[in-house]
Design an enzyme around this catalytic site. Sequence first.
Site, PDB file in Angstrom:
ATOM      1  N   TYR A  34      48.113  40.780  52.773  1.00 41.58           N
ATOM      2  CA  TYR A  34      48.608  41.838  51.896  1.00 41.58           C
ATOM      3  C   TYR A  34      49.988  41.472  51.348  1.00 41.58           C
ATOM      4  O   TYR A  34      50.959  41.361  52.106  1.00 41.58           O
ATOM      5  CB  TYR A  34      48.689  43.176  52.634  1.00 41.58           C
ATOM      6  CG  TYR A  34      47.374  43.629  53.234  1.00 41.58           C
ATOM      7  CD1 TYR A  34      46.151  43.190  52.732  1.00 41.58           C
ATOM      8  CD2 TYR A  34      47.355  44.502  54.316  1.00 41.58           C
ATOM      9  CE1 TYR A  34      44.954  43.598  53.281  1.00 41.58           C
ATOM     10  CE2 TYR A  34      46.154  44.922  54.879  1.00 41.58           C
ATOM     11  CZ  TYR A  34      44.956  44.467  54.359  1.00 41.58           C
ATOM     12  OH  TYR A  34      43.772  44.870  54.915  1.00 41.58           O
TER      13      TYR A  34
ATOM     14  N   HIS B 202      40.326  39.088  60.209  1.00 43.34           N
ATOM     15  CA  HIS B 202      40.306  39.745  58.900  1.00 43.34           C
ATOM     16  C   HIS B 202      39.142  39.262  58.021  1.00 43.34           C
ATOM     17  O   HIS B 202      39.015  38.075  57.740  1.00 43.34           O
ATOM     18  CB  HIS B 202      41.632  39.451  58.189  1.00 43.34           C
ATOM     19  CG  HIS B 202      41.891  40.306  57.001  1.00 43.34           C
ATOM     20  ND1 HIS B 202      43.061  40.212  56.274  1.00 43.34           N
ATOM     21  CD2 HIS B 202      41.164  41.286  56.403  1.00 43.34           C
ATOM     22  CE1 HIS B 202      43.036  41.091  55.288  1.00 43.34           C
ATOM     23  NE2 HIS B 202      41.875  41.739  55.343  1.00 43.34           N
TER      24      HIS B 202
END
Length: 224
Positions: A27, A90
């Site tokens: 992110y 992830h």
Amino acid sequence: VDEADSERAVHAAIDAGINFFDVSPYYGRTLAEERLGRALAGRRERVVLSTKCGRYDTDVFDFSSARVKSSLEESLTRLQTDYVDVLLAHDIEFGDREQIIYETLPAMRDLQRQGKARFVGVSGLPLKMLADVAQRADLDVVLSYCHYNLLARDLDAVLTPIAQSRRIGLINASPLHMRLLSKAGAPAWHPAPKIVKAAGAKVVALIERYGFSPAAVALRFCLN
């Protein structure tokens, strides 16, 4: 987003009782972790902090044991803490499932034994894949997104029963279907088909017709 605004938002959330913050090296390409780390200064013990490993850019993935361990060390530095409450592999659909089960997760368990992560698990989009890993691997938690909200409830049919039977924590992420169930609507990058975006727009219009905030109703649905 202005960093001062970001910090004020984090502080306001904590003061309002929101205590779970989920972030990832991916992110903002590490920027999200850096900013959150600064925003949590003096407040770390008031929150449940989650970060991820394995995904580092749009098409950059590395689920190897060595990278998992170095990734968390880097994240801890950016987050200005010596442990995270949750560590997730992830978007595991972009990796090799066998590697995730037999290399990635054991490496994460090593980090857990060292006290650097309290709980470990996986995140991803395809429910059947998450369900398979949840059945075959030793997990504390699974993060699923966009599968339980005002547009979809298949999470409960595919993954929830397995999580319940195996006593695995289940995080329902993106209750606004990645902004689709908000007044602003879907961003340009949103991957949903046109028919889904159209359905989301109808839901938003219906909620607004009754004078309510689409985001608030979407959140309340999931909380209920």
